[in-house]
Design an enzyme around this catalytic site. Structure first.
Site, PDB file in Angstrom:
ATOM      1  N   ARG A   8     -11.256  -3.389   8.729  1.00  0.00           N
ATOM      2  CA  ARG A   8     -12.009  -2.120   8.750  1.00  0.00           C
ATOM      3  C   ARG A   8     -13.514  -2.365   8.816  1.00  0.00           C
ATOM      4  O   ARG A   8     -14.239  -1.616   9.466  1.00  0.00           O
ATOM      5  CB  ARG A   8     -11.651  -1.250   7.535  1.00  0.00           C
ATOM      6  CG  ARG A   8     -10.339  -0.518   7.747  1.00  0.00           C
ATOM      7  CD  ARG A   8     -10.027   0.450   6.622  1.00  0.00           C
ATOM      8  NE  ARG A   8      -8.864   1.246   6.996  1.00  0.00           N
ATOM      9  CZ  ARG A   8      -8.087   1.900   6.157  1.00  0.00           C
ATOM     10  NH1 ARG A   8      -8.340   1.862   4.859  1.00  0.00           N
ATOM     11  NH2 ARG A   8      -7.071   2.592   6.598  1.00  0.00           N
ATOM     12  N   LYS A  28       1.792   5.153  -0.430  1.00  0.00           N
ATOM     13  CA  LYS A  28       1.190   6.493  -0.526  1.00  0.00           C
ATOM     14  C   LYS A  28       2.236   7.560  -0.198  1.00  0.00           C
ATOM     15  O   LYS A  28       2.148   8.251   0.826  1.00  0.00           O
ATOM     16  CB  LYS A  28       0.004   6.609   0.424  1.00  0.00           C
ATOM     17  CG  LYS A  28      -1.234   5.855  -0.036  1.00  0.00           C
ATOM     18  CD  LYS A  28      -2.388   6.089   0.914  1.00  0.00           C
ATOM     19  CE  LYS A  28      -3.630   5.357   0.477  1.00  0.00           C
ATOM     20  NZ  LYS A  28      -4.703   5.421   1.484  1.00  0.00           N
ATOM     21  N   GLY A  84      -4.734   0.488   6.498  1.00  0.00           N
ATOM     22  CA  GLY A  84      -5.486  -0.618   5.901  1.00  0.00           C
ATOM     23  C   GLY A  84      -4.580  -1.764   5.472  1.00  0.00           C
ATOM     24  O   GLY A  84      -4.831  -2.934   5.798  1.00  0.00           O
ATOM     25  N   GLY A  86      -2.576   7.132   7.575  1.00  0.00           N
ATOM     26  CA  GLY A  86      -2.264   8.562   7.525  1.00  0.00           C
ATOM     27  C   GLY A  86      -2.834   9.318   8.720  1.00  0.00           C
ATOM     28  O   GLY A  86      -2.165  10.170   9.311  1.00  0.00           O
TER      29      GLY A  86
HETATM   30  N1  LIG Z   1       8.844  -1.245  -2.561  1.00  0.00           N
HETATM   31  C1  LIG Z   1       7.553  -1.175  -2.874  1.00  0.00           C
HETATM   32  N2  LIG Z   1       7.177  -0.952  -4.154  1.00  0.00           N
HETATM   33  C2  LIG Z   1       5.852  -0.865  -4.484  1.00  0.00           C
HETATM   34  N3  LIG Z   1       4.841  -0.976  -3.612  1.00  0.00           N
HETATM   35  C3  LIG Z   1       5.170  -1.199  -2.325  1.00  0.00           C
HETATM   36  C4  LIG Z   1       6.528  -1.294  -1.891  1.00  0.00           C
HETATM   37  N4  LIG Z   1       6.511  -1.499  -0.555  1.00  0.00           N
HETATM   38  C5  LIG Z   1       5.225  -1.532  -0.171  1.00  0.00           C
HETATM   39  N5  LIG Z   1       4.411  -1.348  -1.226  1.00  0.00           N
HETATM   40  C6  LIG Z   1       2.932  -1.352  -1.247  1.00  0.00           C
HETATM   41  O1  LIG Z   1       2.421  -0.391  -0.347  1.00  0.00           O
HETATM   42  C7  LIG Z   1       1.044  -0.692  -0.166  1.00  0.00           C
HETATM   43  C8  LIG Z   1       0.571  -0.166   1.176  1.00  0.00           C
HETATM   44  O2  LIG Z   1       0.823   1.220   1.274  1.00  0.00           O
HETATM   45  P1  LIG Z   1      -0.084   2.247   2.080  1.00  0.00           P
HETATM   46  O3  LIG Z   1      -1.438   2.333   1.450  1.00  0.00           O
HETATM   47  O4  LIG Z   1       0.715   3.485   2.172  1.00  0.00           O
HETATM   48  O5  LIG Z   1      -0.231   1.542   3.519  1.00  0.00           O
HETATM   49  P2  LIG Z   1      -1.433   1.599   4.570  1.00  0.00           P
HETATM   50  O6  LIG Z   1      -2.709   1.210   3.844  1.00  0.00           O
HETATM   51  O7  LIG Z   1      -1.070   0.597   5.617  1.00  0.00           O
HETATM   52  O8  LIG Z   1      -1.476   3.020   5.085  1.00  0.00           O
HETATM   53  C9  LIG Z   1       0.954  -2.209  -0.284  1.00  0.00           C
HETATM   54  O9  LIG Z   1      -0.039  -2.510  -1.248  1.00  0.00           O
HETATM   55  C10 LIG Z   1       2.334  -2.650  -0.750  1.00  0.00           C
HETATM   56  O10 LIG Z   1       2.320  -3.593  -1.815  1.00  0.00           O
HETATM   57  O1  LIG Z   2      -6.887   3.965   3.504  1.00  0.00           O
HETATM   58  C1  LIG Z   2      -6.841   5.065   4.068  1.00  0.00           C
HETATM   59  O2  LIG Z   2      -5.735   5.599   4.596  1.00  0.00           O
HETATM   60  P1  LIG Z   2      -4.353   4.828   4.922  1.00  0.00           P
HETATM   61  O3  LIG Z   2      -3.828   4.211   3.615  1.00  0.00           O
HETATM   62  O4  LIG Z   2      -3.461   5.927   5.393  1.00  0.00           O
HETATM   63  O5  LIG Z   2      -4.621   3.787   5.948  1.00  0.00           O
HETATM   64  C2  LIG Z   2      -8.067   5.905   4.270  1.00  0.00           C
HETATM   65  O6  LIG Z   2      -9.205   5.256   3.753  1.00  0.00           O
HETATM   66  C3  LIG Z   2      -7.877   7.262   3.604  1.00  0.00           C
HETATM   67  O7  LIG Z   2      -7.724   7.095   2.219  1.00  0.00           O
HETATM   68  P2  LIG Z   2      -6.975   8.251   1.363  1.00  0.00           P
HETATM   69  O8  LIG Z   2      -5.511   8.242   1.763  1.00  0.00           O
HETATM   70  O9  LIG Z   2      -7.184   7.870  -0.090  1.00  0.00           O
HETATM   71  O10 LIG Z   2      -7.634   9.557   1.723  1.00  0.00           O
END
Ligand SMILES: Nc1ncnc2c1ncn2[C@@H]1O[C@H](COP(=O)(O)OP(=O)(O)O)[C@@H](O)[C@H]1O
Ligand SMILES: O=C(OP(=O)(O)O)[C@H](O)COP(=O)(O)O
Length: 398
Positions: A38, A199, A356, A379
């Protein structure tokens, strides 16, 4: 897509204060940035503005501090990380608005770069409070939004500000939208989506529309547990949002109606602790011990995911299949990523991944460069895929 102004439209900005919204919500472990993607992606905008003699004032959020300062969520250490990537000085203001911010900005000379404190340390940010947006705007002459990955949030720094100052899209914002349109504007079928990660509550609603756009939705990570629990499976101590069971069932129903296959784990890798070296075992998904949590999908599920990737001509992926930061819970994510990269290399698959942590996971698997496109957004990328308006983009088009 209605047009917006870009940096090409910004002439003669020497000495101007340019407020640049970037996404510095980067993965951090033990105080250290573990993935710089990023930061690297916003460098072109920062350098272009700085070279043109602007005072470059960066605004960003970090984590979810809920409207007040929170430990471990200051952007100060991230300023150092940006400095390393930029290879030039990045100043830091301990506040995002008010006297301290104004004072730090008044000390800037043309071409300087300064990072303001976490915008989410203020209640007004997520509420898109006009007063907070005004307080931010007071420190700038021009607004540039280069945070595509936060463009699905209608916050003061991502949306409100665009109505208060002359507004422009940064280079990354522009590049992300162009690349997504090119890769996914008319996707070749079958289209398979993989959604995992942690998330759950902020992403689950997106799946309702996504099922109408894809032929199969593979659900892993923490997201899968919520769906499994909604189907009556005991997920033990796994990350799971039980109160979203109705939403999960509604998505199941929407998928059936749309003819989209929902693919859930049939086995999992469980452990009692979420830490390196924790003892783990593979169990069938209906045999998760009550005192354990699922931290990765199991080998049978990995084969099913790979089979879907083999069938696909287009893959969209957000959210790791497991807690990939800790071995051995990275196995499913790494295997699926490598398989998708190989199919992409064979010219069979268009693969687009974003988020991320997802980008960090692809880097961990060593295949980020082998995907068709890797977005910084998770997201926002899913919402774009759904065909939803992104407030941060729409505001630039106004
Ligand atoms: N089964 C699980 N239990 C707890 N955490 C998990 C599990 N699978 C994935 N994760 C966690 O999800 C996190 C990423 O999720 P998210 O923020 O939604 O993805 P991104 O940043 O790619 O949008 C990682 O830190 C990973 O450790
Ligand atoms: O990490 C982000 O989104 P992502 O986890 O969906 O990639 C963006 O910085 C948005 O963060 P937010 O989901 O706390 O609004």
């Amino acid at each position: 897509m209605a047009a917006f102004k870009t940096l090409d439209d910004l002439q003669d900005i020497s000495g101007q204060r340019v407020l640049v919204r970037v996404d510095l919500n980067v993965p951090v472990k033990d105080g250290k940035v573990t993935d710089y993607t990023r930061i690297e992606r916003v460098v072109p905008t920062i350098q272009e503005l700085s070279t043109k003699g602007a005072k470059v004032i960066l605004m960003a959020h970090f984590g979810r501090p809920k409207g007040k300062p929170a430990e471990g969520m200051s952007l100060e250490p991230i300023a150092t990380a940006v400095e390393q990537v930029l290879d030039s000085r990045v100043h830091f203001a301990p506040e995002a608005i008010g006297e301290k911010a104004a004072e730090a900005i008044s000390r800037m000379v043309d071409g300087d770069v300064l990072l303001l404190q976490n915008t989410r340390f203020y209640e007004g940010e997520e509420k898109n409070d006009p007063e907070f947006a005004k307080a931010l705007a007071a420190n700038g002459d021009i607004y540039v939004n280069d945070a595509f990955s936060a463009a699905h949030r209608a916050h003061a720094s991502t949306e409100g500000l665009a109505h208060l100052l002359p507004a422009y899209a940064g280079r990354t914002m522009q590049a992300e939208l162009e690349a997504l349109e090119k890769g996914l504007g008319q996707p070749a079928r079958p289209v398979v989506a993989i959604v995992g990660g942690a998330k759950v509550s902020t992403k689950i609603d997106l799946l309702q529309n996504l099922v109408a756009k894809v032929d199969a939705l593979v659900i892993g990570g923490g997201m899968a547990n919520t769906f499994l629990a909604a189907r009556g499976i005991d997920v033990g101590k796994s990350l799971c949002e039980h109160d979203l069971a109705d939403t999960a069932r509604a998505i199941d129903a929407a998928a059936r109606k749309a003819g989209c296959d929902i693919v859930l784990p049939s086995d999992g890798v469980v452990a009692k602790k979420f830490e390196a070296g924790a003892e783990s075992e593979i169990v069938a998904i209906d045999a998760i011990p009550a005192d354990a949590m699922v931290l990765d999908v199991g080998p049978r599920t990995i084969e099913a995911v790979k089979a879907w990737i083999t069938k696909a001509h287009t893959l969209v992926w957000n959210g790791p299949l497991g807690a990939f930061e800790i071995e051995p819970f990275d196995k499913a994510t790494v295997e699926a990523a490598r398989h998708a990269a190989a199919r992409t290399g064979e010219g069979i698959l268009v693969s687009v991944a974003g988020g991320g942590d997802t980008v960090a996971a692809l880097n961990h698997a060593g295949v980020a460069d082998d995907f068709t496109y890797v977005s910084t957004a998770g997201g926002a990328f899913l919402e774009w895929m759904e065909g939803k308006e992104l407030p941060g983009v729409t505001a630039l088009q106004a």
